[in-house]
Scaffold this motif. Structure first.
Motif, PDB file in Angstrom:
ATOM      1  N   ARG A 231     -15.685   0.041   5.877  1.00  0.00           N
ATOM      2  CA  ARG A 231     -16.267   1.309   6.336  1.00  0.00           C
ATOM      3  C   ARG A 231     -17.669   1.553   5.810  1.00  0.00           C
ATOM      4  NH1 ARG A 231     -11.957   5.188   4.290  1.00  0.00           N
ATOM      5  NH2 ARG A 231     -11.287   3.373   3.138  1.00  0.00           N
ATOM      6  N   GLN A 232     -18.017   0.962   4.682  1.00  0.00           N
ATOM      7  CA  GLN A 232     -19.307   1.245   4.061  1.00  0.00           C
ATOM      8  C   GLN A 232     -20.029  -0.065   3.771  1.00  0.00           C
ATOM      9  OE1 GLN A 232     -19.280   2.625  -0.050  1.00  0.00           O
ATOM     10  NE2 GLN A 232     -20.638   4.296   0.518  1.00  0.00           N
ATOM     11  N   SER A 233     -21.311  -0.109   4.109  1.00  0.00           N
ATOM     12  CA  SER A 233     -22.089  -1.300   3.773  1.00  0.00           C
ATOM     13  C   SER A 233     -22.454  -1.237   2.293  1.00  0.00           C
ATOM     14  CB  SER A 233     -23.356  -1.376   4.635  1.00  0.00           C
ATOM     15  OG  SER A 233     -24.315  -0.460   4.183  1.00  0.00           O
ATOM     16  N   PRO A 234     -22.739  -2.376   1.684  1.00  0.00           N
ATOM     17  CA  PRO A 234     -23.099  -2.365   0.261  1.00  0.00           C
ATOM     18  C   PRO A 234     -24.295  -1.469  -0.056  1.00  0.00           C
ATOM     19  CG  PRO A 234     -22.626  -4.598   0.966  1.00  0.00           C
ATOM     20  CD  PRO A 234     -22.626  -3.742   2.209  1.00  0.00           C
ATOM     21  N   SER A 235     -25.275  -1.427   0.833  1.00  0.00           N
ATOM     22  CA  SER A 235     -26.480  -0.637   0.540  1.00  0.00           C
ATOM     23  C   SER A 235     -26.220   0.867   0.571  1.00  0.00           C
ATOM     24  CB  SER A 235     -27.595  -0.989   1.527  1.00  0.00           C
ATOM     25  OG  SER A 235     -27.200  -0.687   2.845  1.00  0.00           O
ATOM     26  N   GLU A 236     -25.134   1.296   1.173  1.00  0.00           N
ATOM     27  CA  GLU A 236     -24.808   2.723   1.219  1.00  0.00           C
ATOM     28  C   GLU A 236     -24.087   3.201  -0.043  1.00  0.00           C
ATOM     29  OE1 GLU A 236     -24.092   3.446   5.962  1.00  0.00           O
ATOM     30  OE2 GLU A 236     -22.485   2.493   4.823  1.00  0.00           O
TER      31      GLU A 236
ATOM     32  N   GLY B 113     -43.123  -5.421 -15.647  1.00  0.00           N
ATOM     33  CA  GLY B 113     -42.280  -4.262 -15.913  1.00  0.00           C
ATOM     34  C   GLY B 113     -40.822  -4.456 -15.542  1.00  0.00           C
ATOM     35  N   LEU B 114     -40.192  -3.360 -15.179  1.00  0.00           N
ATOM     36  CA  LEU B 114     -38.763  -3.305 -14.908  1.00  0.00           C
ATOM     37  C   LEU B 114     -38.549  -2.904 -13.456  1.00  0.00           C
ATOM     38  CD1 LEU B 114     -35.821  -3.211 -16.127  1.00  0.00           C
ATOM     39  CD2 LEU B 114     -36.253  -0.795 -16.532  1.00  0.00           C
ATOM     40  N   ARG B 115     -37.594  -3.556 -12.815  1.00  0.00           N
ATOM     41  CA  ARG B 115     -37.283  -3.263 -11.421  1.00  0.00           C
ATOM     42  C   ARG B 115     -35.768  -3.212 -11.262  1.00  0.00           C
ATOM     43  NH1 ARG B 115     -39.092  -8.075  -8.512  1.00  0.00           N
ATOM     44  NH2 ARG B 115     -36.955  -8.764  -8.699  1.00  0.00           N
ATOM     45  N   ILE B 116     -35.286  -2.319 -10.419  1.00  0.00           N
ATOM     46  CA  ILE B 116     -33.849  -2.245 -10.155  1.00  0.00           C
ATOM     47  C   ILE B 116     -33.603  -2.691  -8.724  1.00  0.00           C
ATOM     48  CG2 ILE B 116     -31.798  -0.792 -10.110  1.00  0.00           C
ATOM     49  CD1 ILE B 116     -33.155   0.949 -12.234  1.00  0.00           C
ATOM     50  N   ASP B 117     -32.796  -3.724  -8.592  1.00  0.00           N
ATOM     51  CA  ASP B 117     -32.518  -4.352  -7.310  1.00  0.00           C
ATOM     52  C   ASP B 117     -31.081  -4.123  -6.885  1.00  0.00           C
ATOM     53  OD1 ASP B 117     -35.084  -5.359  -7.714  1.00  0.00           O
ATOM     54  OD2 ASP B 117     -34.406  -7.385  -8.168  1.00  0.00           O
ATOM     55  N   LEU B 118     -30.834  -4.318  -5.604  1.00  0.00           N
ATOM     56  CA  LEU B 118     -29.480  -4.245  -5.068  1.00  0.00           C
ATOM     57  C   LEU B 118     -29.153  -5.566  -4.394  1.00  0.00           C
ATOM     58  CD1 LEU B 118     -26.896  -2.710  -4.203  1.00  0.00           C
ATOM     59  CD2 LEU B 118     -28.153  -1.982  -2.171  1.00  0.00           C
ATOM     60  N   ILE B 119     -27.986  -6.084  -4.720  1.00  0.00           N
ATOM     61  CA  ILE B 119     -27.504  -7.286  -4.057  1.00  0.00           C
ATOM     62  C   ILE B 119     -26.223  -6.904  -3.329  1.00  0.00           C
ATOM     63  CG2 ILE B 119     -26.710  -9.656  -4.326  1.00  0.00           C
ATOM     64  CD1 ILE B 119     -28.307  -9.713  -6.957  1.00  0.00           C
TER      65      ILE B 119
ATOM     66  N   LYS C  23     -26.089   7.561  -8.948  1.00  0.00           N
ATOM     67  CA  LYS C  23     -25.912   6.168  -9.379  1.00  0.00           C
ATOM     68  C   LYS C  23     -27.271   5.548  -9.704  1.00  0.00           C
ATOM     69  CE  LYS C  23     -23.742   2.141  -9.741  1.00  0.00           C
ATOM     70  NZ  LYS C  23     -22.756   1.815 -10.741  1.00  0.00           N
ATOM     71  N   ALA C  24     -28.285   5.835  -8.906  1.00  0.00           N
ATOM     72  CA  ALA C  24     -29.619   5.298  -9.148  1.00  0.00           C
ATOM     73  C   ALA C  24     -30.169   5.777 -10.489  1.00  0.00           C
ATOM     74  CB  ALA C  24     -30.549   5.693  -8.010  1.00  0.00           C
ATOM     75  N   MET C  25     -29.978   7.063 -10.787  1.00  0.00           N
ATOM     76  CA  MET C  25     -30.452   7.607 -12.065  1.00  0.00           C
ATOM     77  C   MET C  25     -29.706   6.963 -13.231  1.00  0.00           C
ATOM     78  SD  MET C  25     -31.027  11.620 -11.003  1.00  0.00           S
ATOM     79  CE  MET C  25     -30.700  12.158 -12.646  1.00  0.00           C
ATOM     80  N   ARG C  26     -28.408   6.768 -13.073  1.00  0.00           N
ATOM     81  CA  ARG C  26     -27.627   6.142 -14.146  1.00  0.00           C
ATOM     82  C   ARG C  26     -28.077   4.709 -14.366  1.00  0.00           C
ATOM     83  NH1 ARG C  26     -21.685   4.411 -14.470  1.00  0.00           N
ATOM     84  NH2 ARG C  26     -21.948   4.394 -12.237  1.00  0.00           N
ATOM     85  N   LEU C  27     -28.351   3.968 -13.278  1.00  0.00           N
ATOM     86  CA  LEU C  27     -28.835   2.590 -13.416  1.00  0.00           C
ATOM     87  C   LEU C  27     -30.161   2.546 -14.161  1.00  0.00           C
ATOM     88  CD1 LEU C  27     -27.972   1.085  -9.933  1.00  0.00           C
ATOM     89  CD2 LEU C  27     -27.019   0.391 -12.139  1.00  0.00           C
TER      90      LEU C  27
ATOM     91  N   LEU D 136     -32.139  -7.025  -2.050  1.00  0.00           N
ATOM     92  CA  LEU D 136     -33.175  -6.016  -1.832  1.00  0.00           C
ATOM     93  C   LEU D 136     -33.884  -5.737  -3.154  1.00  0.00           C
ATOM     94  CD1 LEU D 136     -30.999  -3.617   0.332  1.00  0.00           C
ATOM     95  CD2 LEU D 136     -32.670  -5.276   1.150  1.00  0.00           C
ATOM     96  N   ARG D 137     -35.066  -6.332  -3.318  1.00  0.00           N
ATOM     97  CA  ARG D 137     -35.856  -6.119  -4.529  1.00  0.00           C
ATOM     98  C   ARG D 137     -36.400  -4.688  -4.538  1.00  0.00           C
ATOM     99  NH1 ARG D 137     -36.917 -11.758  -3.600  1.00  0.00           N
ATOM    100  NH2 ARG D 137     -36.930 -12.900  -5.567  1.00  0.00           N
ATOM    101  N   GLY D 138     -36.272  -4.039  -5.676  1.00  0.00           N
ATOM    102  CA  GLY D 138     -36.811  -2.692  -5.817  1.00  0.00           C
ATOM    103  C   GLY D 138     -36.113  -1.670  -4.921  1.00  0.00           C
ATOM    104  N   ALA D 139     -34.873  -1.924  -4.585  1.00  0.00           N
ATOM    105  CA  ALA D 139     -34.134  -1.071  -3.651  1.00  0.00           C
ATOM    106  C   ALA D 139     -33.781   0.281  -4.254  1.00  0.00           C
ATOM    107  CB  ALA D 139     -32.863  -1.764  -3.187  1.00  0.00           C
ATOM    108  N   VAL D 140     -33.699   0.337  -5.569  1.00  0.00           N
ATOM    109  CA  VAL D 140     -33.316   1.568  -6.235  1.00  0.00           C
ATOM    110  C   VAL D 140     -34.556   2.113  -6.929  1.00  0.00           C
ATOM    111  CG1 VAL D 140     -31.797   2.608  -7.945  1.00  0.00           C
ATOM    112  CG2 VAL D 140     -30.970   0.697  -6.561  1.00  0.00           C
ATOM    113  N   ALA D 141     -34.943   3.317  -6.525  1.00  0.00           N
ATOM    114  CA  ALA D 141     -36.161   3.907  -7.103  1.00  0.00           C
ATOM    115  C   ALA D 141     -35.837   4.752  -8.309  1.00  0.00           C
ATOM    116  CB  ALA D 141     -36.856   4.754  -6.072  1.00  0.00           C
TER     117      ALA D 141
END
Length: 127
Positions: A66-71, A101-107, A77-81, A122-127
């Motif tokens: 029902r849900q794609s990984p990117s959703e 620097g530091l980057r937060i990605d999503l696989i 969750k982004a703030m916690r990461l 997705l590099r830098g997917a989480v801002a």
């Protein structure tokens, strides 16, 4: 969490690590935990302008779910990461910070009924 869910997550993380290594990243840490939560993968991305410390959140789903990984990543969750990433740097990184620097990605990993997993990075997917 059920055994099936844990097995699917472990499968997705193995697929993600293979994908990252094939893309030239060096895995520094996996499943790092503290009281505030867990980071799935921490890697060093050797980019031409300077290496970047990449904190990679892995989301694994079964095909037709029902849900794609990117959703699966909302603002909370982004703030916690981001907080966990800063804590990892404080506790585990030695030396000066990487130039990039530091980057937060999503696989995103989708486990199909047949064939290999489909991995989206997705590099830098989480801002």
């Amino acid at each position: 969490m059920t055994a099936r869910t844990q097995a699917l997550g472990a499968y997705g993380e193995r697929a993600a690590v293979r994908h990252l290594e094939q893309a030239g990243l060096r895995i520094l840490d996996r499943n790092w935990r503290c009281r505030a939560g867990e980071l799935d993968i921490v890697a060093l991305d050797p980019l031409p302008g300077g290496s970047v410390l990449a904190v990679c959140e892995v989301k694994t789903r079964t095909e037709g779910g029902r849900q794609s990984p990117s959703e699966a990543i909302d603002e909370t969750k982004a703030m916690r990461l981001a907080c966990l990433a800063e804590r990892w740097v404080t506790e585990r990184w030695s030396g000066p910070p990487p130039p990039g620097g530091l980057r937060i990605d999503l696989i995103g990993v989708v486990h199909g009924r047949r064939g290999p997993a489909r991995v989206t990075y997705l590099r830098g997917a989480v801002a």
